[in-house]
Write a protein that holds these residues in place. Structure first.
Motif, mmCIF file in Angstrom:
data_model
loop_
_atom_site.group_PDB
_atom_site.id
_atom_site.type_symbol
_atom_site.label_atom_id
_atom_site.label_comp_id
_atom_site.label_asym_id
_atom_site.label_seq_id
_atom_site.Cartn_x
_atom_site.Cartn_y
_atom_site.Cartn_z
ATOM 1 N N ALA A 54 0.702 -1.437 0.446
ATOM 2 C CA ALA A 54 -0.571 0.259 -0.173
ATOM 3 C C ALA A 54 0.942 1.068 -0.369
ATOM 4 N N VAL A 55 1.874 1.618 0.516
ATOM 5 C CA VAL A 55 3.373 1.914 0.500
ATOM 6 C C VAL A 55 3.287 2.660 -0.864
ATOM 7 N N LEU A 56 3.462 1.521 -1.566
ATOM 8 C CA LEU A 56 4.675 1.990 -2.912
ATOM 9 C C LEU A 56 3.326 2.232 -3.245
ATOM 10 N N SER A 85 5.253 7.694 -6.768
ATOM 11 C CA SER A 85 6.681 8.486 -6.436
ATOM 12 C C SER A 85 6.984 9.339 -5.722
ATOM 13 N N LYS A 86 5.860 10.749 -5.764
ATOM 14 C CA LYS A 86 5.273 11.585 -5.363
ATOM 15 C C LYS A 86 5.704 11.467 -3.695
ATOM 16 N N ALA A 87 4.665 10.716 -3.137
ATOM 17 C CA ALA A 87 4.220 10.551 -1.849
ATOM 18 C C ALA A 87 5.625 9.691 -1.189
ATOM 19 N N LEU A 88 6.076 8.794 -2.183
ATOM 20 C CA LEU A 88 7.436 8.435 -1.528
ATOM 21 C C LEU A 88 8.879 8.990 -0.856
ATOM 22 N N LEU A 120 8.628 12.157 -0.720
ATOM 23 C CA LEU A 120 8.447 12.930 0.366
ATOM 24 C C LEU A 120 8.327 13.526 1.774
ATOM 25 N N PHE A 121 8.113 10.818 1.333
ATOM 26 C CA PHE A 121 8.419 10.918 2.650
ATOM 27 C C PHE A 121 9.739 10.826 3.225
ATOM 28 N N LEU A 122 10.464 10.585 2.045
ATOM 29 C CA LEU A 122 12.139 9.755 2.813
ATOM 30 C C LEU A 122 12.623 11.214 2.475
ATOM 31 N N THR A 123 11.794 12.238 2.217
ATOM 32 C CA THR A 123 12.561 14.176 1.996
ATOM 33 C C THR A 123 12.324 14.624 3.257
ATOM 34 N N GLY A 124 10.980 13.766 3.910
ATOM 35 C CA GLY A 124 10.762 14.531 5.718
ATOM 36 C C GLY A 124 11.680 13.649 6.422
ATOM 37 N N ASP A 135 -3.173 16.122 -5.228
ATOM 38 C CA ASP A 135 -4.125 15.070 -5.766
ATOM 39 C C ASP A 135 -3.673 13.932 -4.236
ATOM 40 N N THR A 136 -4.611 13.861 -3.926
ATOM 41 C CA THR A 136 -5.018 12.651 -2.198
ATOM 42 C C THR A 136 -5.843 11.386 -2.946
ATOM 43 N N SER A 137 -6.047 10.824 -4.302
ATOM 44 C CA SER A 137 -6.454 9.993 -4.293
ATOM 45 C C SER A 137 -6.259 8.761 -3.865
ATOM 46 N N ALA A 138 -4.890 8.672 -4.109
ATOM 47 C CA ALA A 138 -4.325 7.241 -3.223
ATOM 48 C C ALA A 138 -4.299 7.802 -1.721
ATOM 49 N N ILE A 139 -3.664 8.052 -1.193
ATOM 50 C CA ILE A 139 -4.087 8.514 0.283
ATOM 51 C C ILE A 139 -5.187 8.112 0.502
#
Length: 257
Positions: free
Chosen positions: A100-102, A106-109, A111-115, A213-217
């Motif tokens: 689910a995380v994958l 790519s944008k969300a990942l 963002l997570f890694l950057t944070g 775009d928050t559809s995936a979340i």
């Protein structure tokens, strides 16, 4: 020849029996969690301003401060850190849905890694900047070095309280600096939480304004809610034994390896 006498550590603590110390700690934690979920108006008002997690750290520390127990002379600390904490880390990772995380994209990942990267390097940068302006604030040596305390904050912001405790053990953080960092962590986290709650209440407006775009979340949230609704149940003795078997079994394997 006569064997040399074993060296026994002396302590002036009021309670020295490890069984009593463990029971006292669990009683305190039980009291905190019970009152945190209580519907009594006084408790609800109190926990509106004081986080339960802060009390879980603060109240046990008072036992050491007032000489009721001696944290350096009890085996409870070693048992908790060597056995209970690894088992908790195992159980925490079981619910991780990698697929689910994958699926977030790519944008969300990124963002997570950057944070995460920002939190990791934020501590050293903060120490560097503060040392240039107020060098006397960046003191401490050995276990009470400020940089060691900063590792626990990074651990907390990346992986929560369990990870914070793990960082305390890995970097051998002293009790005094750890207590200070826990307080800082709670204060900053609650201020940031207030900002997040405000943004969450206005998330649709913010997303519309920024074009996010928050559809995936949203899809993941709906899947999690549906899964929990379909599988929610009161744990039986069998379930509890399986949980303990997996947690402590994997932790035991880690000790072996």
């Amino acid at each position: 020849m006569l064997a040399p006498e074993s060296v026994v550590s002396q302590t002036n603590a009021l309670i020295t029996n490890d069984g009593v110390v463990a029971g006292l700690l669990f009683a305190i934690l039980g009291f905190v969690f019970y009152t945190n979920t209580s519907e009594h108006p006084a408790f609800k008002k109190f926990y509106r301003f004081v986080p339960a997690l802060l009390l879980c750290y603060f109240l046990p520390s008072l036992l050491n401060t007032f000489g009721i127990v001696d944290g350096n002379q009890t085996a409870v600390t070693d048992i908790a850190m060597d056995y209970l904490l690894p088992a908790c880390m195992v159980l925490l990772t079981l619910s991780l849905d990698v697929k689910a995380v994958l699926g977030l994209g790519s944008k969300a990942l990124i963002l997570f890694l950057t944070g995460t990267f920002g939190i990791v390097i934020g501590g050293p940068i903060a120490l560097l900047l503060v040392s240039a302006v107020f060098p006397e604030m960046i003191g401490g040596a050995g276990p009470d070095a400020v940089w060691r305390g900063m590792t626990t904050i990074a651990g907390s912001w990346i992986g929560g309280g369990a990870n914070q405790a793990a960082m305390k053990e890995v970097y051998e953080v002293g009790g005094d600096i750890f207590s200070a960092m826990v307080t800082v962590d709670i204060i900053v986290a609650n201020l940031w939480m207030a900002v997040l709650l405000y943004m969450a209440a206005n998330s649709k407006k913010i997303d519309a304004r920024t074009g996010a775009d928050t559809s995936a979340i949203d899809n993941i949230r709906h899947r999690v809610e549906k899964y929990e609704a379909e599988h929610v149940r009161n744990p039986s003795l069998r379930d509890l034994m399986l949980i303990l078997a997996i947690g402590f079994g994997v932790a035991g394997l880690a000790h072996l390896l």
